[in-house]
Design an enzyme around this catalytic site. Structure first.
Site, PDB file in Angstrom:
ATOM      1  CD  GLU A  68       0.856  -0.557   0.350  1.00 42.43           C
ATOM      2  OE1 GLU A  68       0.806   0.613  -0.072  1.00 42.43           O
ATOM      3  OE2 GLU A  68       0.430  -0.888   1.465  1.00 42.43           O
ATOM      4  CG  HIS A  69       5.416   2.131   0.993  1.00 40.09           C
ATOM      5  ND1 HIS A  69       5.668   3.473   1.120  1.00 40.09           N
ATOM      6  CD2 HIS A  69       4.232   1.913   1.619  1.00 40.09           C
ATOM      7  CE1 HIS A  69       4.686   4.056   1.789  1.00 40.09           C
ATOM      8  NE2 HIS A  69       3.799   3.119   2.112  1.00 40.09           N
TER       9      HIS A  69
END
Length: 430
Positions: A68-69
């Site tokens: 996600e990051h």
């Protein structure tokens, strides 16, 4: 487009599955000035073990959160910068079973929609960027480890589900994050970030035909990935007998958390949502501020406004967590256990309280219907059929005390209980 009508609320949901497998849900809201979009991926922290094309894959804990990051970090820019230039607010989060990317804006909807779809569907990973991200994630993990509330929550879940993927923090830990390689990230992306494993929900100020044309144009510019064979693997060993975990941290007052692991079989689809709402009503009847039990705990100075509970019903597991700060931790734990033990015999006599609780919840739902963020937050497109806030209200309206009674017995008769206490070394145990 398929049309799902909610005549009781004068609302409509437009649904279309595109040729590449992406399912799009559009809900126009007359009179709204903002638009909110959520691109969801049916992939979370528990999906670190799976069978891919017949081969077993085990990835480090925390990889879904790590990915996600990484999605925001492109070759020569950060995605947040693009959203900021259009005046949109953007965010993302990873849970046990999902990863969501979202934006909210009052203008430039098409431009922001292209940004959202492109940055999630066009990845950019390099060895250097993966290594750099580890340091950023390590700082986040250290922050979590110094947060007593976060530690109480995840230590409780780890006690409920020992020796399983649920025993890991969603972000993993510094050791597991250090093991993540570029190849791990690329494999996780190819496996789960596929159009057929995603849903796009948009609500607020929008014209369904116009927005659907924008989305179809965007998706035509992208190639469809080759088919794969995927089987998720979630192994949850038997819960251990009740244990008490005492943890020392720098806290002004002791924190206690009581966890209940469900072992009953939860239905799927809307029946599962009905079960979830029934259990939530059950806890409200005994632990909300309107309950007799809460009032006694409060006036006995055992709890304060830090006291809360939550119930999670996710893909393959469900549990409840009750927590709060208290100067009388042992007394609070014992009182809570007694309250829980009494629920099955007392709940059938609470018809008046049940109706009042339903009315309050109904009012809360009506209030949420005026917020596109709340509407999108309640939406779930991954349980076999789309579920909106309007479906939840209809389930709540038809819910009976007998439904709550049956769900309470199903959950509590087989639940495993664990407790966690966090306090300073010099604090008495109460």
């Amino acid at each position: 487009m398929e049309l799902i009508d909610y005549p009781n609320y004068n609302e409509k949901l437009f649904v279309q599955t595109l040729s590449n497998g992406l399912t799009v849900y559009l809900q126009p809201k007359a009179g709204f000035n903002k638009t909110t979009a959520v691109l969801g991926v049916n992939y979370g922290s528990i999906d670190s073990q799976f069978m891919l094309n017949g081969e077993k894959v085990v990835q480090p804990a925390g990889i879904a959160h790590f990915l996600e990051h990484k999605m925001f970090d492109k070759k020569d820019y950060d995605v947040f910068e693009l959203f900021n230039k259009t005046g949109a607010r953007s965010n993302a989060f990873t849970s046990f079973t999902k990863t969501n990317y979202l934006f909210s804006t009052a203008e430039s909807v098409k431009e922001n929609l292209d940004i959202l779809l492109d940055f999630v569907q066009i990845p950019y990973f390099t060895q250097a960027k993966v290594q750099r991200e580890k340091g950023i994630i390590d700082q986040e993990i250290n922050m979590y480890q110094n947060d007593p509330d976060n530690q109480a929550y995840f230590k409780t879940i780890a006690s409920l589900y020992p020796n399983s993927v649920l025993a890991n923090d969603i972000a993993g830990d510094i050791q597991t994050v250090d093991k993540i390689t570029l190849e791990d990230v690329e494999l996780a992306y190819r496996t789960f970030y596929r159009p057929e494993n995603m849903s796009l929900f948009i609500t607020g100020k929008l014209d369904p035909s116009e927005v659907m044309n924008w989305i179809e144009d965007n998706q035509r510019r992208k190639s469809t990935p080759a088919p794969i064979s995927l089987q998720r693997r979630l192994t949850l060993p038997e819960a251990s007998k009740e244990t008490v975990l005492h943890t020392k941290m720098d806290v002004s007052r002791p924190k206690i958390t009581l966890g209940l692991r469900g072992s009953d079989q939860v239905p799927t689809g809307r029946d599962g949502l009905k079960y979830e709402i029934a259990i939530s009503v059950m806890f409200d009847l005994f632990l909300s501020e309107n309950s007799v039990e809460y009032d006694k705990l409060y006036h006995d100075e055992i709890i304060d406004d830090t006291f809360s509970w939550e119930f999670e019903n996710e893909r393959g597991f469900h549990f409840a967590v009750i927590n709060g700060d208290t100067d009388k931790p042992l007394e609070l734990i014992n009182r809570l256990k007694q309250i829980i033990a009494d629920i099955p015999t007392k709940i059938g006599h609470l018809q008046t309280e049940f109706q009042l609780q339903k009315n309050e919840l109904f009012g809360n739902y009506i209030e949420m219907m005026d917020s596109e963020e709340a509407i999108s937050g309640q939406f779930d497109g991954f349980i076999g059929e789309p579920v909106t806030i309007y479906d939840e209200v209809e389930i709540l309206k038809s819910l009976t005390l007998e439904d709550v009674f049956e769900a309470a017995h199903s959950f509590l008769d087989q639940a495993t209980v664990q407790e966690v206490m966090i306090q300073n070394s010099d604090q008495p145990k109460g």
